[in-house]
Design a protein around this motif. Sequence first.
Motif, PDB file in Angstrom:
ATOM      1  N   SER A 138       0.816  -1.216   0.000  1.00  0.00           N
ATOM      2  CA  SER A 138       0.000   0.000   0.000  1.00  0.00           C
ATOM      3  C   SER A 138       0.852   1.269   0.000  1.00  0.00           C
ATOM      4  O   SER A 138       0.350   2.356  -0.306  1.00  0.00           O
ATOM      5  CB  SER A 138      -0.944   0.001   1.203  1.00  0.00           C
ATOM      6  OG  SER A 138      -0.216  -0.129   2.391  1.00  0.00           O
ATOM      7  N   ARG A 141       0.936   3.732  -2.951  1.00  0.00           N
ATOM      8  CA  ARG A 141      -0.140   4.715  -3.136  1.00  0.00           C
ATOM      9  C   ARG A 141       0.074   5.962  -2.284  1.00  0.00           C
ATOM     10  O   ARG A 141      -0.773   6.856  -2.287  1.00  0.00           O
ATOM     11  CB  ARG A 141      -1.500   4.088  -2.790  1.00  0.00           C
ATOM     12  CG  ARG A 141      -1.898   2.878  -3.659  1.00  0.00           C
ATOM     13  CD  ARG A 141      -3.313   2.415  -3.290  1.00  0.00           C
ATOM     14  NE  ARG A 141      -3.439   2.319  -1.844  1.00  0.00           N
ATOM     15  CZ  ARG A 141      -3.876   1.251  -1.174  1.00  0.00           C
ATOM     16  NH1 ARG A 141      -4.261   0.165  -1.818  1.00  0.00           N
ATOM     17  NH2 ARG A 141      -3.940   1.264   0.135  1.00  0.00           N
ATOM     18  N   MET A 195      -3.712 -11.585   4.615  1.00  0.00           N
ATOM     19  CA  MET A 195      -4.105 -11.696   3.196  1.00  0.00           C
ATOM     20  C   MET A 195      -3.599 -12.999   2.589  1.00  0.00           C
ATOM     21  O   MET A 195      -4.291 -13.629   1.786  1.00  0.00           O
ATOM     22  CB  MET A 195      -3.703 -10.446   2.395  1.00  0.00           C
ATOM     23  CG  MET A 195      -2.260 -10.123   2.290  1.00  0.00           C
ATOM     24  SD  MET A 195      -1.983  -8.669   1.213  1.00  0.00           S
ATOM     25  CE  MET A 195      -2.340  -7.278   2.273  1.00  0.00           C
ATOM     26  N   ALA A 283      -7.513  -3.667   7.731  1.00  0.00           N
ATOM     27  CA  ALA A 283      -7.381  -4.898   8.508  1.00  0.00           C
ATOM     28  C   ALA A 283      -7.137  -4.572   9.978  1.00  0.00           C
ATOM     29  O   ALA A 283      -6.056  -4.763  10.517  1.00  0.00           O
ATOM     30  CB  ALA A 283      -6.247  -5.737   7.948  1.00  0.00           C
TER      31      ALA A 283
HETATM   32  O1  PMV Z   1       0.416  -2.856   2.294  1.00  0.00           O
HETATM   33  P1  PMV Z   1       0.024  -3.615   3.496  1.00  0.00           P
HETATM   34  O2  PMV Z   1       0.753  -4.891   3.625  1.00  0.00           O
HETATM   35  O3  PMV Z   1       0.071  -2.787   4.748  1.00  0.00           O
HETATM   36  O4  PMV Z   1      -1.535  -4.059   3.315  1.00  0.00           O
HETATM   37  C1  PMV Z   1      -2.587  -3.147   3.283  1.00  0.00           C
HETATM   38  C2  PMV Z   1      -3.898  -3.843   3.305  1.00  0.00           C
HETATM   39  C3  PMV Z   1      -5.103  -2.978   3.628  1.00  0.00           C
HETATM   40  O5  PMV Z   1      -4.733  -1.858   4.387  1.00  0.00           O
HETATM   41  C4  PMV Z   1      -6.093  -3.791   4.434  1.00  0.00           C
HETATM   42  C5  PMV Z   1      -5.834  -2.533   2.358  1.00  0.00           C
HETATM   43  C6  PMV Z   1      -5.204  -1.440   1.559  1.00  0.00           C
HETATM   44  O6  PMV Z   1      -5.413  -1.442   0.339  1.00  0.00           O
HETATM   45  O7  PMV Z   1      -4.548  -0.548   2.120  1.00  0.00           O
END
Ligand code: PMV
Length: 328
Positions: A138, A141, A195, A283
């Motif tokens: 994420s 982004r 996930m 999450a």
């Molecule tokens: O990028 P990670 O591993 O922190 O996963 C993010 C997963 C969620 O926050 C649940 C969804 C998202 O798109 O940010």
Amino acid sequence: MKATALAHPNIALVKYWGKRDDALILPHQSSLSLTLAPLSVTTTVEFGAGSEQVEINGHHAKGSERERVLRVLEAVRAETGGKLGPARMVSRGDFPAAAGLASSAAGFAALAVAARAAAGLPEDPKAASLLSRLGSGSACRSVQGGFCEWLRGERPDGTDSYAVQRFDAGHWPELRMVVAILNRDEKEVKSRDGMKHTVETSPYYAAWVKDAEAEVPRAVELIQRKDLQALGELAERNAWRMHSTALAANPPLCYLHANTLELIEHLREQRKKGMPVWFTLDAGPNPVLLTDAAHEVVAEALALACGAADVVRCVPGGDAVLKSEHLF
Ligand code: PMV
């Protein structure tokens, strides 16, 4: 050889949940998020230190956290021909880590921007997005502000899996996100483990991927039109679908707490009375309320009345930026 960057976290309106490549952090589906100000992480990187040093929020990072940082630093060294020495990295965030808020997203976005600058590489949002993805999906982004779409990509090497900005922070300045912190504890199952478990054991997983991919262009269109109600409804159903897919895993994965559901129930009642407020949920147990500037104080009061220990009011955030003041 030293550079500092500040980045904001982001909250997904269409979530990323599941990797098709665990090592390269490549998602099964595209996702879309909004960058959140004023929450931020600041990171300083200096190459040419005696040994690799990774300090996050006043602690020496260990285990997978440290490995993920070293991986990003190593990718920068590789890009510059391997001539840079070990690095010192110090990072500081201003919000609770691992409580359903994407502190790692802001952290790795700031790290990618700072590390590239410290290595003398030019500012390049696409390159920084690709680099930050290696630390946390994420994070790709959070390199740019406003509304960003993480393109799933097709290539096995991941070179087409990065985020692009769809609208900058100025597109919809009246939009508000109110983070309701119901629980500050670190979650039991981290996103990356949750996930993976969902991909491997949830019979609903294929349906999740298909649906989420189709929701992204719809969300982009609603943001373009600034249709809060339709976007709020889309964000809610996408959050429910992500959590339902996780709940269907074996054994089931439940991130919701009793007070999460209580707050969600209250939002429904308030909407019946005409209040424009919807939620999304990463999450973790802490909902993020989606509303407009005229209703953010009421949304905050609602979260507090439902037992939130803390509430953080956010506005659309800007790009990750380089700073002239360093952390060391
Ligand atoms: O990028 P990670 O591993 O922190 O996963 C993010 C997963 C969620 O926050 C649940 C969804 C998202 O798109 O940010």
